[in-house]
Design a protein around this motif. Sequence first.
Motif, PDB file in Angstrom:
ATOM      1  N   MET A 206       3.053   8.093  32.619  1.00  0.00           N
ATOM      2  CA  MET A 206       2.530   6.725  32.623  1.00  0.00           C
ATOM      3  C   MET A 206       1.110   6.703  32.048  1.00  0.00           C
ATOM      4  O   MET A 206       0.239   7.381  32.584  1.00  0.00           O
ATOM      5  CB  MET A 206       2.523   6.211  34.070  1.00  0.00           C
ATOM      6  CG  MET A 206       1.984   4.824  34.213  1.00  0.00           C
ATOM      7  SD  MET A 206       1.886   4.297  35.948  1.00  0.00           S
ATOM      8  CE  MET A 206       3.612   3.987  36.314  1.00  0.00           C
ATOM      9  N   PRO A 207       0.892   5.966  30.972  1.00  0.00           N
ATOM     10  CA  PRO A 207      -0.456   5.928  30.380  1.00  0.00           C
ATOM     11  C   PRO A 207      -1.466   5.279  31.336  1.00  0.00           C
ATOM     12  O   PRO A 207      -1.070   4.597  32.274  1.00  0.00           O
ATOM     13  CB  PRO A 207      -0.272   5.059  29.139  1.00  0.00           C
ATOM     14  CG  PRO A 207       1.188   4.951  28.919  1.00  0.00           C
ATOM     15  CD  PRO A 207       1.857   5.176  30.225  1.00  0.00           C
ATOM     16  N   PHE A 208      -2.755   5.498  31.058  1.00  0.00           N
ATOM     17  CA  PHE A 208      -3.824   4.901  31.872  1.00  0.00           C
ATOM     18  C   PHE A 208      -3.616   3.398  32.068  1.00  0.00           C
ATOM     19  O   PHE A 208      -3.798   2.869  33.146  1.00  0.00           O
ATOM     20  CB  PHE A 208      -5.175   5.074  31.170  1.00  0.00           C
ATOM     21  CG  PHE A 208      -5.764   6.460  31.301  1.00  0.00           C
ATOM     22  CD1 PHE A 208      -5.711   7.171  32.498  1.00  0.00           C
ATOM     23  CD2 PHE A 208      -6.425   7.044  30.225  1.00  0.00           C
ATOM     24  CE1 PHE A 208      -6.288   8.425  32.620  1.00  0.00           C
ATOM     25  CE2 PHE A 208      -7.005   8.301  30.335  1.00  0.00           C
ATOM     26  CZ  PHE A 208      -6.928   8.997  31.534  1.00  0.00           C
ATOM     27  N   ARG A 209      -3.255   2.714  30.947  1.00  0.00           N
ATOM     28  CA  ARG A 209      -3.246   1.242  30.997  1.00  0.00           C
ATOM     29  C   ARG A 209      -2.209   0.698  31.978  1.00  0.00           C
ATOM     30  O   ARG A 209      -2.285  -0.445  32.399  1.00  0.00           O
ATOM     31  CB  ARG A 209      -3.013   0.660  29.592  1.00  0.00           C
ATOM     32  CG  ARG A 209      -1.682   1.070  28.982  1.00  0.00           C
ATOM     33  CD  ARG A 209      -1.515   0.585  27.554  1.00  0.00           C
ATOM     34  NE  ARG A 209      -0.327   1.170  26.953  1.00  0.00           N
ATOM     35  CZ  ARG A 209      -0.290   2.374  26.411  1.00  0.00           C
ATOM     36  NH1 ARG A 209      -1.379   3.127  26.370  1.00  0.00           N
ATOM     37  NH2 ARG A 209       0.844   2.856  25.897  1.00  0.00           N
ATOM     38  N   ASP A 210      -1.218   1.518  32.356  1.00  0.00           N
ATOM     39  CA  ASP A 210      -0.174   1.041  33.269  1.00  0.00           C
ATOM     40  C   ASP A 210      -0.449   1.397  34.729  1.00  0.00           C
ATOM     41  O   ASP A 210       0.321   1.056  35.620  1.00  0.00           O
ATOM     42  CB  ASP A 210       1.184   1.630  32.867  1.00  0.00           C
ATOM     43  CG  ASP A 210       1.663   1.062  31.543  1.00  0.00           C
ATOM     44  OD1 ASP A 210       1.182  -0.029  31.177  1.00  0.00           O
ATOM     45  OD2 ASP A 210       2.486   1.705  30.882  1.00  0.00           O
ATOM     46  N   ILE A 211      -1.534   2.104  34.964  1.00  0.00           N
ATOM     47  CA  ILE A 211      -1.847   2.488  36.345  1.00  0.00           C
ATOM     48  C   ILE A 211      -2.471   1.298  37.072  1.00  0.00           C
ATOM     49  O   ILE A 211      -3.293   0.575  36.522  1.00  0.00           O
ATOM     50  CB  ILE A 211      -2.787   3.715  36.367  1.00  0.00           C
ATOM     51  CG1 ILE A 211      -2.002   4.936  35.875  1.00  0.00           C
ATOM     52  CG2 ILE A 211      -3.344   3.964  37.771  1.00  0.00           C
ATOM     53  CD1 ILE A 211      -2.793   6.194  35.803  1.00  0.00           C
ATOM     54  N   VAL A 212      -2.042   1.118  38.308  1.00  0.00           N
ATOM     55  CA  VAL A 212      -2.543  -0.003  39.110  1.00  0.00           C
ATOM     56  C   VAL A 212      -3.894   0.382  39.722  1.00  0.00           C
ATOM     57  O   VAL A 212      -4.021   1.442  40.326  1.00  0.00           O
ATOM     58  CB  VAL A 212      -1.541  -0.328  40.230  1.00  0.00           C
ATOM     59  CG1 VAL A 212      -2.069  -1.449  41.102  1.00  0.00           C
ATOM     60  CG2 VAL A 212      -0.191  -0.680  39.644  1.00  0.00           C
ATOM     61  N   GLY A 213      -4.884  -0.489  39.534  1.00  0.00           N
ATOM     62  CA  GLY A 213      -6.192  -0.276  40.157  1.00  0.00           C
ATOM     63  C   GLY A 213      -7.014   0.826  39.498  1.00  0.00           C
ATOM     64  O   GLY A 213      -6.736   1.249  38.375  1.00  0.00           O
TER      65      GLY A 213
ATOM     66  N   GLY B   8      -1.001   8.316  48.209  1.00  0.00           N
ATOM     67  CA  GLY B   8      -0.169   7.215  47.721  1.00  0.00           C
ATOM     68  C   GLY B   8      -0.907   6.139  46.967  1.00  0.00           C
ATOM     69  O   GLY B   8      -0.445   5.009  46.882  1.00  0.00           O
ATOM     70  N   ILE B   9      -2.090   6.471  46.400  1.00  0.00           N
ATOM     71  CA  ILE B   9      -2.826   5.420  45.691  1.00  0.00           C
ATOM     72  C   ILE B   9      -2.907   5.685  44.186  1.00  0.00           C
ATOM     73  O   ILE B   9      -3.459   4.883  43.447  1.00  0.00           O
ATOM     74  CB  ILE B   9      -4.252   5.238  46.254  1.00  0.00           C
ATOM     75  CG1 ILE B   9      -5.055   6.536  46.141  1.00  0.00           C
ATOM     76  CG2 ILE B   9      -4.197   4.796  47.708  1.00  0.00           C
ATOM     77  CD1 ILE B   9      -6.518   6.364  46.492  1.00  0.00           C
TER      78      ILE B   9
ATOM     79  N   ALA C  44      -4.032  11.830  37.117  1.00  0.00           N
ATOM     80  CA  ALA C  44      -4.195  13.180  36.549  1.00  0.00           C
ATOM     81  C   ALA C  44      -3.170  13.399  35.437  1.00  0.00           C
ATOM     82  O   ALA C  44      -3.496  13.939  34.372  1.00  0.00           O
ATOM     83  CB  ALA C  44      -4.037  14.231  37.649  1.00  0.00           C
ATOM     84  N   VAL C  45      -1.939  12.960  35.670  1.00  0.00           N
ATOM     85  CA  VAL C  45      -0.896  13.125  34.652  1.00  0.00           C
ATOM     86  C   VAL C  45      -1.205  12.241  33.439  1.00  0.00           C
ATOM     87  O   VAL C  45      -1.027  12.659  32.288  1.00  0.00           O
ATOM     88  CB  VAL C  45       0.502  12.797  35.242  1.00  0.00           C
ATOM     89  CG1 VAL C  45       1.561  12.797  34.152  1.00  0.00           C
ATOM     90  CG2 VAL C  45       0.868  13.802  36.338  1.00  0.00           C
ATOM     91  N   ALA C  46      -1.724  11.032  33.687  1.00  0.00           N
ATOM     92  CA  ALA C  46      -2.093  10.144  32.572  1.00  0.00           C
ATOM     93  C   ALA C  46      -3.199  10.771  31.729  1.00  0.00           C
ATOM     94  O   ALA C  46      -3.209  10.649  30.499  1.00  0.00           O
ATOM     95  CB  ALA C  46      -2.547   8.789  33.114  1.00  0.00           C
ATOM     96  N   LEU C  47      -4.119  11.454  32.398  1.00  0.00           N
ATOM     97  CA  LEU C  47      -5.194  12.136  31.667  1.00  0.00           C
ATOM     98  C   LEU C  47      -4.606  13.254  30.799  1.00  0.00           C
ATOM     99  O   LEU C  47      -4.974  13.406  29.625  1.00  0.00           O
ATOM    100  CB  LEU C  47      -6.220  12.692  32.663  1.00  0.00           C
ATOM    101  CG  LEU C  47      -7.372  13.502  32.079  1.00  0.00           C
ATOM    102  CD1 LEU C  47      -8.181  12.687  31.071  1.00  0.00           C
ATOM    103  CD2 LEU C  47      -8.298  14.009  33.195  1.00  0.00           C
TER     104      LEU C  47
END
Length: 349
Positions: free
Chosen positions: A1-8, A36-37, A43-46
């Motif tokens: 999941m790219p950064f832009r799709d991460i919530v918050g 769970g946040i 880390a995976v997006a990075l």
Amino acid sequence: MPFRDIVGHVRLIKLLSRAAAGGTLPPSLLFAGPSGIGKRLTAVALAQALNCTKRPADQSSLAVGLLADEGSLPADACGQCAACKRIARGVHPDVLIVEPGDSGAIKIDQIRDVVDRAGYRPFEGRRRVVIFDEADALVPAAQHALLKTLEEPPSSSVFILVTARPDVLLATVRSRCPQLRFRPLAAADIASVLVARGHSESEARAVAATADGSLGQALEASAGELVEARDVARRVLTHASAGQDPARRLEGAKELLVKSGAGGDSEREQLSSHLRAMASLLRDVEVLATGADDRTLANPDVRPALEKLAESYRGERGVRAFGAVDRALVALERNAGVKLVADWLVLQL
Ligand SMILES: [Zn+2]
């Protein structure tokens, strides 16, 4: 999941994205904050942002400076290329996720293995990323084994320790890793994810309100509620199929109205979630009749129960029942009496 799709976590993600684009990422990082946040997800997006093979040209140093507007992410993954997909699936050779085994601990052998590999240049990607999830599970010997690598990090590797309990780590390890503190998510952010996954607004708000800012916790709780709603729906359908006696059928209507779970749902909301579950089961009964496989079912985990229901609801009766559930849902939306709708419905099944 790219950064832009991460919530918050907007500020932290911007920080990481800039550092990744500008080549200023520290060789080791500690992601701390409640469970769970989205720490591991980030880390995976990075790792994806660092190794994506489809980064547009303007994501390089050009965009890092004045050209980048405040809201933009100078480095982000495409999420679609082979590298991004393999990282997401956990099978990219340069992105390693180390997590506790069956023993609940991360043992020294696991560390020796990644330390050995970190000495080499990346096989395919630009940067090797080693993510220690639940890093507090690293046994002290494993932390010592890691320490030397953290002190003299190989230039092409990034180490990310993810933990809800940073204080459990050795002080020497903590001192080597700049710490990023992830805060609990806003209830509104959690609710928006639940809505995107098919919950109603008020259901989503109720679950989000009790989730302590943890999307993981909210998803678990909402899955529990859906399972409960489905159980009720299945029992009522089974009950209705067993006999024509109206008095007995009306017993089933009471069950549809029983409040369950801790959410603050109204009676109307509760009935409609039971009815949505019922519609989903009846749709699956039809799908079963076409001989389709599990992938096309919405409830493949309860296939034996579906087959049992199919004995009564296959064909015309199922179609009629589905239509009745649909009409009941519409009536609820139009503010029809809750008990009236439940009673009417069980007599139509
Ligand atoms: Zn990509």
